[in-house]
Design an enzyme around this catalytic site. Structure first.
Site, PDB file in Angstrom:
ATOM      1  N   TYR A 134      23.830  -0.385  14.260  1.00 36.00           N
ATOM      2  CA  TYR A 134      23.864   0.711  15.232  1.00 36.00           C
ATOM      3  C   TYR A 134      23.694   2.051  14.536  1.00 36.00           C
ATOM      4  O   TYR A 134      24.303   2.282  13.499  1.00 36.00           O
ATOM      5  CB  TYR A 134      25.215   0.769  15.960  1.00 36.00           C
ATOM      6  CG  TYR A 134      25.621  -0.468  16.708  1.00 36.00           C
ATOM      7  CD1 TYR A 134      24.709  -1.472  17.011  1.00 36.00           C
ATOM      8  CD2 TYR A 134      26.928  -0.626  17.133  1.00 36.00           C
ATOM      9  CE1 TYR A 134      25.101  -2.603  17.710  1.00 36.00           C
ATOM     10  CE2 TYR A 134      27.330  -1.755  17.831  1.00 36.00           C
ATOM     11  CZ  TYR A 134      26.412  -2.740  18.102  1.00 36.00           C
ATOM     12  OH  TYR A 134      26.803  -3.846  18.790  1.00 36.00           O
TER      13      TYR A 134
ATOM     14  N   GLU B  45      47.497   1.524  31.713  1.00 36.67           N
ATOM     15  CA  GLU B  45      46.517   1.727  32.797  1.00 36.67           C
ATOM     16  C   GLU B  45      46.628   3.085  33.484  1.00 36.67           C
ATOM     17  O   GLU B  45      45.748   3.449  34.265  1.00 36.67           O
ATOM     18  CB  GLU B  45      46.674   0.606  33.842  1.00 36.67           C
ATOM     19  CG  GLU B  45      46.350  -0.781  33.286  1.00 36.67           C
ATOM     20  CD  GLU B  45      46.923  -1.908  34.141  1.00 36.67           C
ATOM     21  OE1 GLU B  45      47.990  -1.686  34.761  1.00 36.67           O
ATOM     22  OE2 GLU B  45      46.316  -2.984  34.191  1.00 36.67           O
TER      23      GLU B  45
END
Ligand code: ZN
Ligand code: ZN
Length: 428
Positions: free
Chosen positions: A330, A406
Site C-alpha cells: 500500500y 460503541e
C-alpha cells in the site's frame, strides 16, 4: 474595511460552506444511533475474511436498495457501491467503509461474540472483527440512511463504497481498494472521505493529520546464498548465517544514517530468518523476510534503494550472493493539506474543538491510500476507546481482546455526513 475584507478572504479559502443540513443530520443521526449499534453487533457476530464478505455485502446492498439507491454488487469481488443522486446538481462525493475481518480468535465475552471460524494459510482459526471494520460498515449504512432522508436537498451525489479485503487476501495478488480503483470506482468521484475506528483514542474524539498520516507498507524478501560446509571447517564455507547477521545490522544504519528523520519517520523490520538444520552444518542459504514502512514517494525510493545496496554489498564483501525482492503493498495514506484545511471546520463542528486531535504519523497502513491517489481524499481516526481508558493498556487492533466502545459511532455518522454536505456546498 480592509481588515474585514482580509478576514472574509481568509475564510473563503480556509473552509467549505457550512451546509444548512447540519442540524438535520444531527437529528437524524440521533434517531439512527441504536440501529447502527445493532447492525455493528450483527456484523461482529458473523465476521467474514477478505473477499468472502458475502453475507455482509448482501445486508449492505439490501439496505442501500431499500433507500432507493442504484446499487452495484460484486465490485472487486465482494464490494458494494451505491449511488445516492441528490436533488440539485453538484459534485460526486464518495464515502468509504471496509468490510473484512481477520483470522483472530476472539477472547472477549460479549453477547455478540464472533461465532465464525475459517481456514487461513492452512490453519483452522477463529474469525474476528479485530480491526473494527464492523463499525465502519454500520456507520456508513447509518450515513446512507441519514443522507437518503435529505436527498432532495443535496447539491450533488454521494457514492457509498463498501470495500472488501482491506487487510489483504492470503492468496491474491491484488485486492480491496486497489482493485476497486482498477475497476473504475473513482472515475466519476470528485473527493473521497473515510474513517477508521481507533481503539487508542477515546470515544467522542477524532484524530487526524495533514500530510502523510499512515505509512506505505512494502514486503521485503531476501535470499542470501553462500557455500555449504562442515561447521567445524568454516574457512571452507561462504557462511550465509554470518552474512545475514551483518545484513540485519547493516539495515539499522538506513534509518540512523540515510533517512532525514526530521521530515518523516521510517521503519525497516526483519520479521523472520530461516537457515540451517543442524549444529554442525553451515547451510548454503538463508532467507529473511521483513516489512518496510515509509511516508512519501521520495523517502520510499531512498529506503528501497539503500536496503538493496546494503544487503547486496554486504553479501558481496563476504563472497556470497543476495537476492533482494521488495513487493509494494500500500502507498502512504496522505491527507492533502489543502483539503485538510478546508474540511477541518466541518470536523470541529462535528466533534467540538477540544475533541479533535492532531496526531503524529502512524506506522500502520491503510489501503484508503489507493483512493487518495486518484482524487483528493481525507481520512480520520474515530475514537473507539472507552472514556478514561489508558491507550497503553487498551488492547490494540488485530488482537483477540480488541474492543470498541460503541458510543463513538454517532460522531462517525455525523462527521462523514458533514464532510459530504459541506463539500457539496463548495467554497464560500
Ligand atoms: Zn487492520
Ligand atoms: Zn483496519
Amino acid at each position: 474595511m480592509k481588515n474585514i475584507f482580509i478576514l472574509f478572504f481568509f475564510f473563503s479559502i480556509s473552509a467549505f460552506g457550512q451546509s444548512h443540513l447540519r442540524s438535520e443530520i444531527d437529528q437524524k443521526a440521533n434517531e439512527i444511533e441504536s440501529k447502527v449499534i445493532e447492525w455493528r453487533r450483527d456484523f461482529h457476530k458473523y465476521p467474514e475474511l477478505g473477499n468472502q464478505e458475502v453475507r455482509t455485502a448482501k445486508i449492505v446492498a439490501d439496505h442501500l436498495r431499500s433507500l432507493g439507491m442504484e446499487v452495484t454488487e460484486n465490485v472487486a469481488v465482494t464490494g458494494v457501491v451505491g449511488v445516492l443522486k441528490g436533488g440539485k446538481p453538484g459534485p460526486m462525493v464518495a464515502l468509504r467503509a471496509d468490510m473484512d475481518a481477520l483470522p483472530v480468535t476472539e477472547r472477549n465475552d460479549l453477547p455478540f461474540k464472533s461465532v465464525n471460524t475459517a481456514t487461513y494459510n492452512g490453519q483452522e482459526t477463529g474469525v474476528m472483527h479485530a480491526c473494527g471494520h464492523d463499525s465502519h460498515v454500520a456507520i456508513l449504512m447509518g450515513v446512507a440512511e441519514v443522507m437518503a432522508g435529505m436527498k432532495d436537498e443535496l447539491k450533488g451525489s454521494v457514492k457509498f463504497i463498501f470495500q472488501p479485503a482491506e487487510e489483504g487476501v492470503f492468496d491474491a495478488d491484488i485486492f480491496g481498494a486497489e482493485l476497486m480503483v482498477k475497476e473504475g470506482v473513482m472515475e466519476d468521484v470528485d473527493a473521497i472521505f473515510g474513517l477508521h475506528i481507533w481503539s487508542q483514542i477515546e470515544a467522542g474524539k477524532i484524530g487526524y493529520r495533514s500530510g502523510p498520516f499512515m505509512a506505505a507498507v512494502d514486503n521485503l524478501n531476501v535470499t542470501i546464498s553462500g557455500t555449504q560446509a562442515h561447521g567445524a571447517t568454516p574457512w571452507s564455507s561462504v557462511d550465509p548465517i554470518v552474512t545475514a547477521s551483518q545484513a540485519v545490522m547493516g539495515l539499522q544504519t538506513i534509518l540512523s544514517r540515510n533517512v532525514n528523520i526530521t521530515e518523516n519517520p521510517a521503519v525497516v523490520t526483519i520479521g523472520a530468518i530461516h537457515g540451517g538444520i543442524r549444529h554442525n552444518i553451515i547451510p548454503e542459504e538463508v532467507k529473511m523476510i521483513g516489512t518496510i514502512r515509509t511516508f512519501g514517494d521520495e523517502q520510499q525510493v531512498l529506503v528501497h534503494r539503500r536496503i538493496t545496496e546494503v544487503i547486496t554489498h554486504i553479501a558481496e564483501s563476504a563472497g556470497a550472493k543476495a537476492d533482494v525482492q521488495i513487493e509494494k503493498l500500500y502507498p502512504s495514506t496522505v491527507n492533502p493539506p489543502e483539503l485538510t484545511q478546508k474540511i477541518t471546520p466541518s470536523m470541529i463542528a462535528a466533534a467540538g474543538e477540544e475533541n479533535v486531535i492532531a496526531m503524529p504519523p502512524t506506522t500502520g497502513a491503510e489501503d484508503f491510500s489507493f483512493f487518495q491517489r486518484e482524487k483528493p481524499g481525507f481520512f480520520i481516526f474515530l475514537g473507539g476507546m472507552k472514556k478514561g481508558g489508558d491507550p497503553l493498556t487498551t488492547p490494540s487492533h488485530h488482537t483477540p481482546d480488541f474492543f470498541i466502545d460503541e458510543s463513538g459511532f454517532i460522531l462517525g455518522v455525523r462527521a462523514l455526513s458533514y464532510f459530504a454536505v459541506d463539500y457539496m456546498e463548495g467554497l464560500d
